[in-house]
Design a protein around this motif. Structure first.
Motif, short mmCIF file in Angstrom:
data_model
loop_
_atom_site.label_atom_id
_atom_site.label_comp_id
_atom_site.label_asym_id
_atom_site.label_seq_id
_atom_site.Cartn_x
_atom_site.Cartn_y
_atom_site.Cartn_z
N PRO A 114 -32.52 -29.10 42.46
CA PRO A 114 -31.81 -29.91 41.47
C PRO A 114 -32.74 -30.59 40.46
CG PRO A 114 -30.84 -30.24 43.63
CD PRO A 114 -32.08 -29.40 43.84
N ASP B 178 -25.40 -23.36 31.28
CA ASP B 178 -24.26 -24.19 31.61
C ASP B 178 -23.11 -23.77 30.71
OD1 ASP B 178 -25.20 -25.81 33.67
OD2 ASP B 178 -26.07 -27.27 32.31
N PHE C 40 -24.96 -21.35 44.59
CA PHE C 40 -25.35 -22.73 44.82
C PHE C 40 -25.20 -23.10 46.28
CE2 PHE C 40 -24.49 -23.42 40.24
CZ PHE C 40 -25.61 -24.18 39.90
N LEU D 258 -30.02 -24.00 43.59
CA LEU D 258 -29.54 -22.71 43.12
C LEU D 258 -30.45 -21.61 43.65
CD1 LEU D 258 -27.56 -21.14 41.28
CD2 LEU D 258 -29.20 -21.48 39.41
N ARG E 204 -20.23 -21.50 40.55
CA ARG E 204 -19.73 -22.85 40.33
C ARG E 204 -20.58 -23.84 41.10
NH1 ARG E 204 -14.55 -25.69 42.17
NH2 ARG E 204 -13.95 -26.99 40.40
N HIS E 205 -21.08 -24.84 40.39
CA HIS E 205 -21.86 -25.91 41.00
C HIS E 205 -20.94 -26.73 41.91
CE1 HIS E 205 -24.12 -29.71 41.24
NE2 HIS E 205 -25.19 -29.00 40.93
N GLY F 2 -26.76 -28.63 45.62
CA GLY F 2 -27.04 -28.33 44.22
C GLY F 2 -28.21 -27.40 44.00
#
Length: 301
Positions: free
Chosen positions: A290, A244, A269, A275, A226-227, A273
């Motif tokens: 990001p 997404d 994450f 990853l 989950r972002h 933001g």
């Protein structure tokens, strides 16, 4: 029958076999339950002088805690703390035969660890690993809800989702019939978004045990996260596609193609933001900023 589904099952079998082989290559040490109860390691020592910088032979689950990446390694039988910027190993916590597959940061700063080989749910507090409770062999994903509830699952057919309530030491099954559930995420309402079978993502309501398919027809998707802004992403572990996932619309849209050839194990994450994706069988973590910039972060030396 769709031509993609058999291929997905083959990919899952290969990836699972790779994890088993990685685990079997580590040193079991013949530890019994007492031997697995507590193992200490400093998490504050200077990495260049006191923490072994030998590159790990494989990386699995990952969690981000500030400037530190916490990474489980089945083959090393340890959880490693890695500097996000340099890749230096700032902590190396042995897990005494657990063969750790996944790791999550708890509500009080502890690290929750799943033992792929031992089947134990463990925790790292103050630099020491200890067993919290046995769950079952091939224990794999772990995630922590905002209220501190811990969820774990096993990468086997017809698996359960287990819940460990705050203050309890006994995980209890809250949903069943999950086909090889893997790295999942928890939303603000406490629902679990989980990849199952490698070809679909489900939403699980732990309060009722209800399991709803969110999206299906995927290929080799074995990890989600989950972002910080709330959106979900899913990882194609073999092909390096990051999707997404729109939970309400039931869609998965390709957002990123990882340049590293892979295969990959898990993703997490950071609060900004960024990853991070672990590479299966290599001491490498792929960092995706990001703005889409990618770099390979080598762990250790």
């Amino acid at each position: 029958m769709s031509p993609r589904r058999p291929r997905a099952r083959l990919v899952i079998a290969l990836l699972a076999a790779g994890l088993v082989l990685a685990g079997c290559s580590s040193d079991d040490g013949g530890a019994d339950a007492a031997g697995r109860t507590e193992t200490t390691a400093s998490t504050t020592a200077a990495p260049t002088t006191t923490v072994d910088q030998a590159a790990p032979r494989g990386l699995n689950g990952i969690a981000v805690d500030g400037d530190t990446l916490w990474v489980a390694s089945i083959v090393e039988d340890a959880v490693l703390g890695v500097d996000r910027e340099t890749g230096e190993i700032v902590a190396r916590v042995p897990t005494a035969g657990a063969g750790p597959d996944d790791v999550a940061v708890g509500a009080d700063g502890e690290l929750w660890v799943t033992g792929y080989k031992s089947g134990d749910l463990g925790a790292i507090r103050d630099g020491a690993y200890s067993v919290v409770a046995p769950v079952g062999p091939v224990l794999n994903p772990v995630a922590v809800a905002r209220d501190g509830t811990v969820f774990v699952g096993r990468f086997v057919p017809d698996s359960d989702l287990y819940q460990l309530d705050v203050g309890s030491t006994t995980p209890r099954p809250v949903a069943g019939g999950l086909d090889r559930v893997n790295a999942f995420a928890v939303d603000d309402e406490g629902d679990v978004l989980a990849p199952v079978g490698g070809d679909r993502i489900v939403r699980i309501d732990p309060s009722t045990g209800r399991v709803d398919v969110v999206v299906q027809g995927l290929f080799g998707v074995l990890a989600t996260d989950r972002h910080p802004e709330g959106r979900y992403v899913a990882l194609g572990n073999l092909d390096g596609k990051v999707f997404d996932v729109d939970v309400e619309a039931g869609t998965a849209t390709e957002a990123v193609q990882i340049r590293h050839p892979g295969p990959f194990d898990n993703l997490a994450f950071a609060e900004d933001g960024t990853l991070y994706v672990t590479v299966l069988g290599e001491p490498v973590i792929v960092e995706i900023s990001p703005d889409g910039t990618q770099r390979d972060l080598r762990v250790g030396t």
